[in-house]
Design a protein around this motif. Structure first.
Motif, PDB file in Angstrom:
ATOM      1  N   LEU A  92       3.216  14.756   0.276  1.00  0.00           N
ATOM      2  CA  LEU A  92       2.821  13.560  -0.469  1.00  0.00           C
ATOM      3  C   LEU A  92       1.812  12.783  -0.165  1.00  0.00           C
ATOM      4  CD1 LEU A  92       6.347  12.314  -1.341  1.00  0.00           C
ATOM      5  CD2 LEU A  92       4.867  13.240  -3.115  1.00  0.00           C
ATOM      6  N   ASN A  93       0.916  11.802  -0.752  1.00  0.00           N
ATOM      7  CA  ASN A  93      -0.063  11.238  -0.208  1.00  0.00           C
ATOM      8  C   ASN A  93       0.258   9.977   0.269  1.00  0.00           C
ATOM      9  OD1 ASN A  93      -2.665  10.122   0.477  1.00  0.00           O
ATOM     10  ND2 ASN A  93      -3.217   9.881  -1.868  1.00  0.00           N
ATOM     11  N   ILE A  94       0.765   9.826   1.503  1.00  0.00           N
ATOM     12  CA  ILE A  94       1.459   8.670   2.171  1.00  0.00           C
ATOM     13  C   ILE A  94       0.466   7.934   3.122  1.00  0.00           C
ATOM     14  CG2 ILE A  94       3.269   8.057   3.946  1.00  0.00           C
ATOM     15  CD1 ILE A  94       4.557  10.665   2.960  1.00  0.00           C
ATOM     16  N   LEU A  95       0.426   6.455   2.791  1.00  0.00           N
ATOM     17  CA  LEU A  95      -0.381   5.734   3.543  1.00  0.00           C
ATOM     18  C   LEU A  95       0.155   5.185   4.829  1.00  0.00           C
ATOM     19  CD1 LEU A  95      -2.925   3.877   3.828  1.00  0.00           C
ATOM     20  CD2 LEU A  95      -1.610   2.294   2.465  1.00  0.00           C
ATOM     21  N   ALA A  96       1.764   4.795   4.269  1.00  0.00           N
ATOM     22  CA  ALA A  96       2.407   4.501   5.682  1.00  0.00           C
ATOM     23  C   ALA A  96       3.846   4.453   5.260  1.00  0.00           C
ATOM     24  CB  ALA A  96       2.007   2.730   5.755  1.00  0.00           C
ATOM     25  N   SER A  97       4.567   4.164   6.233  1.00  0.00           N
ATOM     26  CA  SER A  97       6.077   4.428   6.153  1.00  0.00           C
ATOM     27  C   SER A  97       6.816   3.104   6.617  1.00  0.00           C
ATOM     28  CB  SER A  97       6.659   5.644   7.114  1.00  0.00           C
ATOM     29  OG  SER A  97       6.594   5.379   8.019  1.00  0.00           O
ATOM     30  N   PHE A  98       7.839   3.001   5.975  1.00  0.00           N
ATOM     31  CA  PHE A  98       8.441   1.554   6.454  1.00  0.00           C
ATOM     32  C   PHE A  98       9.927   1.739   6.953  1.00  0.00           C
ATOM     33  CE2 PHE A  98       9.053   1.973   2.058  1.00  0.00           C
ATOM     34  CZ  PHE A  98      10.456   1.797   1.717  1.00  0.00           C
ATOM     35  N   ASN A  99      10.336   0.709   7.756  1.00  0.00           N
ATOM     36  CA  ASN A  99      11.963   0.845   8.066  1.00  0.00           C
ATOM     37  C   ASN A  99      12.360  -0.169   7.172  1.00  0.00           C
ATOM     38  OD1 ASN A  99      14.403   0.717   9.382  1.00  0.00           O
ATOM     39  ND2 ASN A  99      13.565  -0.966  11.149  1.00  0.00           N
ATOM     40  N   ILE A 141      11.725  -2.406   3.686  1.00  0.00           N
ATOM     41  CA  ILE A 141      10.589  -2.601   2.934  1.00  0.00           C
ATOM     42  C   ILE A 141       9.763  -4.076   2.845  1.00  0.00           C
ATOM     43  CG2 ILE A 141      11.869  -3.038   0.674  1.00  0.00           C
ATOM     44  CD1 ILE A 141       9.900  -1.146  -0.568  1.00  0.00           C
ATOM     45  N   THR A 142      10.971  -4.991   3.072  1.00  0.00           N
ATOM     46  CA  THR A 142      10.281  -6.287   3.049  1.00  0.00           C
ATOM     47  C   THR A 142       9.274  -6.580   4.206  1.00  0.00           C
ATOM     48  OG1 THR A 142      12.360  -6.916   4.234  1.00  0.00           O
ATOM     49  CG2 THR A 142      12.537  -7.230   1.920  1.00  0.00           C
ATOM     50  N   ASP A 143       9.353  -5.991   5.133  1.00  0.00           N
ATOM     51  CA  ASP A 143       8.416  -6.106   6.373  1.00  0.00           C
ATOM     52  C   ASP A 143       7.098  -5.582   5.901  1.00  0.00           C
ATOM     53  OD1 ASP A 143      10.483  -6.754   7.910  1.00  0.00           O
ATOM     54  OD2 ASP A 143      10.648  -5.035   8.758  1.00  0.00           O
ATOM     55  N   MET A 144       6.773  -4.982   4.667  1.00  0.00           N
ATOM     56  CA  MET A 144       5.798  -4.197   4.377  1.00  0.00           C
ATOM     57  C   MET A 144       5.267  -5.067   3.204  1.00  0.00           C
ATOM     58  SD  MET A 144       5.108  -1.559   6.333  1.00  0.00           S
ATOM     59  CE  MET A 144       3.912  -0.790   5.452  1.00  0.00           C
ATOM     60  N   THR A 145       5.786  -6.342   2.928  1.00  0.00           N
ATOM     61  CA  THR A 145       5.170  -6.887   1.717  1.00  0.00           C
ATOM     62  C   THR A 145       3.820  -7.448   1.762  1.00  0.00           C
ATOM     63  OG1 THR A 145       6.450  -8.725   2.499  1.00  0.00           O
ATOM     64  CG2 THR A 145       7.522  -7.426   0.843  1.00  0.00           C
ATOM     65  N   VAL A 146       3.366  -7.597   3.141  1.00  0.00           N
ATOM     66  CA  VAL A 146       1.678  -8.090   3.474  1.00  0.00           C
ATOM     67  C   VAL A 146       0.999  -6.872   2.780  1.00  0.00           C
ATOM     68  CG1 VAL A 146       1.749  -6.798   5.376  1.00  0.00           C
ATOM     69  CG2 VAL A 146       0.444  -8.784   5.044  1.00  0.00           C
ATOM     70  N   MET A 147       1.572  -5.687   2.544  1.00  0.00           N
ATOM     71  CA  MET A 147       0.622  -4.655   1.892  1.00  0.00           C
ATOM     72  C   MET A 147       0.644  -4.620   0.431  1.00  0.00           C
ATOM     73  SD  MET A 147       1.000  -1.652   4.628  1.00  0.00           S
ATOM     74  CE  MET A 147      -0.431  -0.827   4.156  1.00  0.00           C
ATOM     75  N   MET A 148       1.522  -5.551  -0.134  1.00  0.00           N
ATOM     76  CA  MET A 148       1.628  -5.480  -1.606  1.00  0.00           C
ATOM     77  C   MET A 148       0.364  -5.809  -2.513  1.00  0.00           C
ATOM     78  SD  MET A 148       5.604  -6.873  -1.854  1.00  0.00           S
ATOM     79  CE  MET A 148       5.691  -6.625  -3.792  1.00  0.00           C
ATOM     80  N   ASN A 149      -0.449  -6.633  -1.836  1.00  0.00           N
ATOM     81  CA  ASN A 149      -1.543  -7.284  -2.891  1.00  0.00           C
ATOM     82  C   ASN A 149      -2.902  -6.325  -2.690  1.00  0.00           C
ATOM     83  OD1 ASN A 149       0.174  -9.213  -3.662  1.00  0.00           O
ATOM     84  ND2 ASN A 149      -0.373 -10.360  -1.756  1.00  0.00           N
ATOM     85  N   THR A 150      -2.811  -5.146  -1.973  1.00  0.00           N
ATOM     86  CA  THR A 150      -3.642  -4.290  -2.127  1.00  0.00           C
ATOM     87  C   THR A 150      -4.244  -3.862  -3.420  1.00  0.00           C
ATOM     88  OG1 THR A 150      -2.752  -2.164  -1.496  1.00  0.00           O
ATOM     89  CG2 THR A 150      -3.222  -3.508   0.502  1.00  0.00           C
ATOM     90  N   GLY A 151      -3.370  -3.562  -4.329  1.00  0.00           N
ATOM     91  CA  GLY A 151      -3.574  -2.938  -5.623  1.00  0.00           C
ATOM     92  C   GLY A 151      -3.522  -1.500  -5.476  1.00  0.00           C
ATOM     93  N   GLU A 152      -3.675  -0.743  -4.459  1.00  0.00           N
ATOM     94  CA  GLU A 152      -3.807   0.603  -4.376  1.00  0.00           C
ATOM     95  C   GLU A 152      -2.523   1.174  -4.198  1.00  0.00           C
ATOM     96  OE1 GLU A 152      -6.748   1.616  -1.778  1.00  0.00           O
ATOM     97  OE2 GLU A 152      -8.177  -0.136  -2.530  1.00  0.00           O
ATOM     98  N   ALA A 153      -1.435   0.840  -3.151  1.00  0.00           N
ATOM     99  CA  ALA A 153      -0.651   1.966  -2.608  1.00  0.00           C
ATOM    100  C   ALA A 153       0.648   1.223  -3.631  1.00  0.00           C
ATOM    101  CB  ALA A 153      -0.348   1.734  -1.284  1.00  0.00           C
ATOM    102  N   CYS A 154       1.532   2.327  -3.814  1.00  0.00           N
ATOM    103  CA  CYS A 154       2.830   1.790  -4.493  1.00  0.00           C
ATOM    104  C   CYS A 154       3.791   2.413  -3.529  1.00  0.00           C
ATOM    105  CB  CYS A 154       2.950   2.986  -5.651  1.00  0.00           C
ATOM    106  SG  CYS A 154       1.690   2.721  -6.806  1.00  0.00           S
TER     107      CYS A 154
END
Length: 290
Positions: free
Chosen positions: A213-220, A222-235
């Motif tokens: 898969l086309n993986i940008l990042a992984s998370f332990n 998901i709430t710790d990754m919400t800073v990346m939510m507003n990029t508009g690119e990654a799902c």
């Protein structure tokens, strides 16, 4: 080793200063300094790097972790025996951010109405970390997302379905879809769970290696990754309950198709004897889940 000295040690760690720690503990500074020196002698290793501010050596950091576990366990033992006559005290529960956690919270609130002296301590993390604290006796119960090895636990399986899918930024092309196919998933920039068992589950569904898969990042969590939510690119590839509070705030959830879903279990250490509030809650929860 005296539990009181371990509590003194943790206070010194928190205050980063012998004088401040002595004030907090209501002991004299020479007494506390002597206790810390004796502890270092007993362990045969320096615990502090002494300077304007006390910092921990490697041995000190190891002792801090163990001292926190020991003192927390001692507090739990005292609490359990103090509440044997009257149903009260603290019930500790570990959980991830799951859809089924709403059911658990409803039952916790209803149980508290029956026994107002009960309090709850909630620990939020992945199933792996929740299991670790269950094994150490630091939690009464853990709400665990399957797939998870529960061979060492007794458990009650909850009926709530946990669907896998994508949390998608509004304006992303996939936001217009009603569900996400395997082909669409492969073409999407993803932020994915780091748990190996989950990756294996998704690989089985996908029919090929998860790492393709086309993986940008992984998370332990998901709430710790919400800073990346507003990029508009990654799902975000996650279960539906993981970010429900964010849906409608720039994110939409779309389930995978064919559907990939799982359930969760409320687990506890096998053959663990429960006293007081934890035992009463387990009886109540069993009855409610029938």
């Amino acid at each position: 080793m005296d539990i009181r000295v371990l509590r003194y040690f943790l206070t010194v760690v928190r205050e980063e200063n012998i004088s401040k720690a002595a004030q907090a503990l209501h002991v004299t500074q020479p007494t506390l300094s002597r206790q810390m020196a004796q502890l270092e002698d007993e362990l045969g290793a320096p615990l502090f790097v002494r300077g304007k501010r006390l910092t921990l050596t490697d041995a000190g950091m190891l002792l801090r972790r163990r001292a926190e576990e020991v003192t927390e366990l001692m507090d739990r033992i005292e609490d359990e025996f103090a509440s044997r006559e009257e149903v009260g005290g603290v019930i500790s529960i570990g959980s991830g951010v799951l859809k089924s956690s709403h059911i658990l919270v409803e039952k916790l609130l209803a149980f508290r109405e029956m026994y107002p002296e009960v309090q709850y301590e909630i620990y939020t993390n992945t199933s792996d970390y929740v299991k670790e604290r269950l094994d150490k006796g630091l939690l009464d119960f853990g709400l665990l997302l399957e797939p998870v090895d529960i061979s060492r636990y007794d458990y009650i399986r909850l009926r709530e379905k946990e669907r896998w899918g994508l949390f998608i930024p509004e304006g992303h092309p996939l936001a217009e879809k009603s569900r996400i196919t395997k082909a669409e998933l492969k073409e999407t920039l993803l932020i994915t769970p780091s748990r190996q068992s989950v990756q294996s589950e998704i690989s089985n569904w996908l029919g090929e290696d998860f790492l393709n898969l086309n993986i940008l990042a992984s998370f332990n969590l998901i709430t710790d990754m919400t800073v990346m939510m507003n990029t508009g690119e990654a799902c975000f590839l996650a279960i539906e309950g993981a970010m429900e509070s964010y849906e409608g705030r720039g994110q939409v959830f779309r389930p995978l198709w064919p559907e990939l879903s799982t359930v969760s279990v409320l687990a506890w250490k096998r053959s663990q004897p429960f006293a007081g509030a934890a035992g009463k809650f387990l009886e109540y929860f069993r009855e409610q889940m029938r």
